[in-house]
Design a protein around this motif. Structure first.
Motif, PDB file in Angstrom:
ATOM      1  N   VAL A   4       0.848  -1.193   0.000  1.00 31.93           N
ATOM      2  CA  VAL A   4       0.000   0.000   0.000  1.00 31.93           C
ATOM      3  C   VAL A   4       0.875   1.231   0.000  1.00 31.93           C
ATOM      4  O   VAL A   4       2.049   1.178   0.373  1.00 31.93           O
ATOM      5  CB  VAL A   4      -0.918   0.047   1.236  1.00 31.93           C
ATOM      6  CG1 VAL A   4      -2.013  -0.975   1.143  1.00 31.93           C
ATOM      7  CG2 VAL A   4      -0.113  -0.119   2.499  1.00 31.93           C
ATOM      8  N   ARG A   5       0.291   2.347  -0.405  1.00 29.18           N
ATOM      9  CA  ARG A   5       0.983   3.632  -0.306  1.00 29.18           C
ATOM     10  C   ARG A   5       0.978   4.023   1.150  1.00 29.18           C
ATOM     11  O   ARG A   5      -0.072   4.029   1.783  1.00 29.18           O
ATOM     12  CB  ARG A   5       0.204   4.691  -1.097  1.00 29.18           C
ATOM     13  CG  ARG A   5       0.869   4.975  -2.387  1.00 29.18           C
ATOM     14  CD  ARG A   5       0.274   6.124  -3.119  1.00 29.18           C
ATOM     15  NE  ARG A   5       0.809   6.055  -4.469  1.00 29.18           N
ATOM     16  CZ  ARG A   5       1.586   6.977  -5.010  1.00 29.18           C
ATOM     17  NH1 ARG A   5       1.872   8.065  -4.348  1.00 29.18           N
ATOM     18  NH2 ARG A   5       2.062   6.822  -6.219  1.00 29.18           N
ATOM     19  N   GLY A   6       2.130   4.327   1.679  1.00 29.46           N
ATOM     20  CA  GLY A   6       2.152   4.686   3.090  1.00 29.46           C
ATOM     21  C   GLY A   6       3.481   5.259   3.512  1.00 29.46           C
ATOM     22  O   GLY A   6       4.390   5.417   2.702  1.00 29.46           O
ATOM     23  N   ARG A   7       3.543   5.583   4.815  1.00 24.63           N
ATOM     24  CA  ARG A   7       4.769   6.111   5.390  1.00 24.63           C
ATOM     25  C   ARG A   7       5.216   5.162   6.485  1.00 24.63           C
ATOM     26  O   ARG A   7       4.420   4.769   7.336  1.00 24.63           O
ATOM     27  CB  ARG A   7       4.504   7.497   5.967  1.00 24.63           C
ATOM     28  CG  ARG A   7       4.245   8.543   4.898  1.00 24.63           C
ATOM     29  CD  ARG A   7       3.814   9.843   5.514  1.00 24.63           C
ATOM     30  NE  ARG A   7       4.851  10.441   6.337  1.00 24.63           N
ATOM     31  CZ  ARG A   7       5.940  11.030   5.863  1.00 24.63           C
ATOM     32  NH1 ARG A   7       6.149  11.079   4.568  1.00 24.63           N
ATOM     33  NH2 ARG A   7       6.827  11.566   6.671  1.00 24.63           N
ATOM     34  N   LEU A   8       6.503   4.852   6.457  1.00 25.08           N
ATOM     35  CA  LEU A   8       7.030   3.873   7.401  1.00 25.08           C
ATOM     36  C   LEU A   8       7.696   4.598   8.561  1.00 25.08           C
ATOM     37  O   LEU A   8       8.604   5.393   8.376  1.00 25.08           O
ATOM     38  CB  LEU A   8       8.051   2.980   6.667  1.00 25.08           C
ATOM     39  CG  LEU A   8       8.759   1.932   7.517  1.00 25.08           C
ATOM     40  CD1 LEU A   8       7.748   0.939   8.068  1.00 25.08           C
ATOM     41  CD2 LEU A   8       9.782   1.199   6.680  1.00 25.08           C
TER      42      LEU A   8
END
Lengths: 371, 428
Positions: free
Chosen positions: A260-264
């Motif tokens: 998914v598009r996301g921030r880690l």
């Protein structure tokens, strides 16, 4: 790209049964015809993004349209920004989905709010919007109207920083300068620095301040009464959620077994398309899937018409003053007199009446004298 | 004690190094100092500069583990103001008088060109009051409450790109007046890779613009290693929170998000622990010393040079402050006398001028009076003349009347006679 929400298609695509042909005229297929023609013609949409640098505008645009519009962007240093003026940069892309073509123009405003002295920093932006209106006005009044290019700005996303307690003076001034020229949609940027409670408080605060300062942001149109319940519920939720708190991301991460598009982060993963993490999905649905055409309509019917009426009024008042000036566009002689000439006419009428009365009196006197 | 234990070394600055053969006991001097200081209590002043809502008060609350009761500021302040509050804290037997100064309304105005001025003025005011105390005749530096700013935490907004233009301008104005420690606020919105790039960008911008931020001291071997490491991690990315969340089986200070919990004291999550260690545990005393020996001395030197004091006279011979002061005083007195003389002369002159003016006015008045009198006399004479003429006329007219009357009377008698005569003749 999967999502749990789809725009409900209300195009009747069923075929007609043969035994009903006698009572059937056939105009129920009009929506189909409109659909076909519009697919052939293609759509266009102009979106403006405004806000201080570092609010995640480019990232959000990339996430919304799933492309990378800002490949070779150069960011300025802090010292270069001390006296920076606002520029207007346009990016145009042609994207296609299921045979529907969309010409998307993103108008970027780098430098807004970045200088040390930000007085009137929105002037280049309002000038640009007016220019597009003027261009369209001229084209519309021209002789050859076959290929008019619509460059008018249909929507302006304004990014409010989440680090404060609400709107700041520069936010208020900007939105007030633009709310009668373009559809302003305020967003809370970088919402991953706010807990759910803080988001709620901030949204309430911003809604309050928008009302207090009389800022006319874009309002969703009311539902028709014959819509189904699900749609009405969706619409209600949408309205209560403004301003949307959004998060954008350029990277794809692995979360719960999916990409998914996301921030880690070390403490967890923020998913851009997760409704419990942020309002990105709502924004995307509103902007692209349900209200894109309404935004264009409001731009044409309200903002452009306001501009046009104002323009014409200015021109005719100038013409009245200076008869030698040629009208650059064909305009009809005004059938309704404007306020000033009406007042003049009234005054003259009254004077005439008074003089008539005096004349009558004098005649009477003379008559009496004669007798 | 044998004489061979006394080492003879070459005299360098008039003092010889001697080695001891037994324990004297002056190694307790540091302890005595510590005891004295602890009895006195310590004092520390922090200045927090940052935009409204960036988390200054929350970070202070988190750092000092208390609630400083700060209220939310509005975004619509017309000018930047500073709000200072003093607190007395105690930990084991050490008392600390902490003053926290916050900016109010920083970064909210449309035109931020003058935003740094109130901060610079505040810092200068504290230096000035210390200088005044130092120059007093009867001074009590021992019990003076030192309000000079020892550390300045500059809160950088986590945009992820670089410093803002306002940050650069403000830090440039402050780097020679106070120890600046930049921190990245609300760091839970930046991911690890972005943070690394952001820190590098900030430091390179500060270096390329010549901004001197506070470097942790490297001269003391016990802390040099840790300080070097910390210097490389500036600016610290911090997260503040006074709320507690249960993680595992402990209650820790943290922020709860739908996607995870950011723990304030977890070194993996943010640099809060490093900031606390550096600011409070390791380098607080050094910050105070730097403020006194570097920033305050610079201010003092500039101020005194402004007033005209010098350390060496034009022939480069050292001049004592007293002599300079006496010379200045004489100069001042001479100037005062000169000015007084000038003023007196001016006063005399003005009086003279006024006198002559008044005299002129008097003369003019006198001449006018004379003129009027003459006019009056002329008119009177003319009137007299006319009156005389009138009287002459009157008298001549009276005479003529009398003559006429006489004539008439004569005529009447003559006529009467005639009548009588006629009458008489009629009878005859």
């Amino acid at each position: 790209m999967t999502s749990s929400l789809r725009y409900k298609s209300r195009i009747p695509i069923k075929t007609v049964r043969a035994d009903l042909e006698k009572q059937y005229v056939g105009f129920a297929t009009l929506p189909n015809q409109v659909h076909r023609k519009s697919v052939k013609k293609g759509f266009d949409f102009t979106l403006m993004v405004a806000g201080e640098s570092g609010m995640g505008k480019s990232t959000l645009v990339n996430s919304l349209f799933l492309t990378d519009l800002y490949k070779d962007r150069k960011l300025l240093n802090a010292e270069e920004r001390i006296n920076q003026t606002v520029e207007i940069i346009k990016h145009t892309v042609d994207i296609e989905e299921k045979g529907v073509k969309l010409k998307l123009t993103i108008v970027d405003t780098p430098g807004f709010g970045d200088a040390v002295n930000n007085n009137q920093c929105w002037k280049p932006i309002t000038d640009y919007i007016d220019q597009q209106f003027e261009q369209y006005f001229r084209d519309e009044s021209g002789l050859n109207r076959k290929n008019i290019q619509d460059n008018r700005v249909h929507c302006c996303l304004y990014f409010i920083p989440p680090f404060g307690h609400g709107l700041r003076p520069v936010d208020v001034e900007f939105m007030r300068a633009l709310h009668e020229k373009v559809n302003v949609v305020p967003l809370i940027a970088k919402a991953d620095c706010l807990t759910p409670n803080e988001i709620k408080k901030l949204k309430d605060r911003i809604r309050e301040e928008i009302e207090k300062f009389g800022i006319k942001v874009y309002q969703f149109p009311e539902c028709d009464s014959d819509e189904d319940e699900e749609f009405k519920q969706m619409d209600k939720e949408l309205k209560e959620c403004t301003p949307f708190a959004v998060i954008g991301s350029n990277t794809v991460v692995e979360a719960r077994g999916q990409r998914v598009r996301g921030r880690l982060y070390p403490w967890g993963i923020v998913e851009v398309e997760n409704q419990s993490h942020c309002d990105f999905v709502k924004l995307r649905n509103m902007l692209i899937r349900s209200h894109m055409h309404d935004l264009k309509d409001v731009t044409c019917d309200v903002h452009y018409e306001n501009y046009r009426a104002q323009c014409i009024q200015e021109m005719t008042s100038k013409l009245a003053q200076d008869q030698r000036m040629e009208s650059p566009i064909p305009i009809l002689p005004m059938s309704t007199p404007d306020v000033e000439t009406e007042k003049l006419i009234k005054m003259k009428d009254e004077e005439l009446k008074r003089m008539q009365e005096m004349l009558n009196k004098m005649q009477q006197q003379m008559h009496e004298k004669d007798q | 004690m044998s004489s061979s234990d006394v080492a003879r070394q070459p005299v360098s600055d008039g003092a010889r190094n001697l080695s001891l053969s037994g324990h004297v006991g002056f190694d307790s001097l540091p302890d005595q100092l510590v005891n004295k200081s602890t009895c006195q209590g310590f004092c520390f002043n922090i200045l927090c500069i940052g935009e409204t809502g960036i988390g200054k008060s929350t970070l202070m609350d988190t750092l000092f583990n208390t609630n400083f009761e700060n209220f939310e500021a509005s975004h619509f302040e017309p000018q930047v103001k500073l709000r200072a509050q003093t607190y007395d804290l105690q930990e084991s037997n050490v008392r600390l008088r902490l003053t926290v100064v916050n900016t109010v309304g920083f970064g909210d105005q449309m035109n931020k060109q003058e935003s740094y001025q109130p901060v610079v003025d505040y810092i200068d005011r504290q230096f000035e009051s210390y200088l005044q105390e130092e120059l007093k005749i009867k001074r009590s530096l021992h019990s003076y409450h030192d309000s000079r700013v020892h550390a300045c935490l500059y809160f950088i907004s986590p945009t992820g790109h670089s410093l803002k233009s306002l940050d650069l301008v403000t830090m440039k104005k402050l780097d020679s007046k106070v120890n600046i420690i930049p921190v990245i606020a609300k760091a839970d919105t930046i991911s690890k890779s972005e943070l690394h790039k952001f820190k590098i960008k900030i430091m390179s911008e500060l270096v390329s613009n010549g901004v001197q931020i506070y470097q942790f001291p490297l001269d003391d071997e016990t802390v040099a290693k840790v300080n070097t490491a910390m210097n490389g991690l500036l600016p610290f990315a911090v997260v503040g929170s006074t709320e507690e969340v249960s993680v595992g089986n402990k209650m820790v200070k943290a922020r709860q998000y739908p996607w995870g919990v950011v723990q304030v004291e977890n070194e993996n999550h943010c640099d809060f622990v490093k900031l606390r260690e550096m600011l409070i545990c390791v380098n607080m005393e050094d910050l105070r010393e730097q403020t006194h020996t570097r920033h305050y001395e610079l201010y003092r030197r500039c101020k005194l040079e402004e007033m005209g004091f010098k350390d060496t006279d034009p022939e480069s011979k050292p001049v004592s402050l007293q002599e300079t002061y006496e010379a200045k005083r004489q100069e001042f007195l001479v100037e005062l006398q000169k000015r007084e003389e000038e003023m007196r002369q001016m006063f005399v002159q003005r009086v003279k001028e006024k006198e002559s003016e008044l005299k002129d006015a008097e003369r003019e008045l006198q001449s006018r009076f004379e003129q009027l009198k003459r006019l009056h006399a002329d008119e009177k004479a003319a009137l007299e003349e006319k009156r005389r003429l009138l009287e002459d006329d009157q008298s001549s007219f009276g005479k003529r009347r009398a003559a006429a009357q006489l004539l008439q009377a004569q005529n009447l008698t003559a006529n009467g006679k005639k009548d009588k005569d006629r009458k008489n003749s009629g009878f005859l």
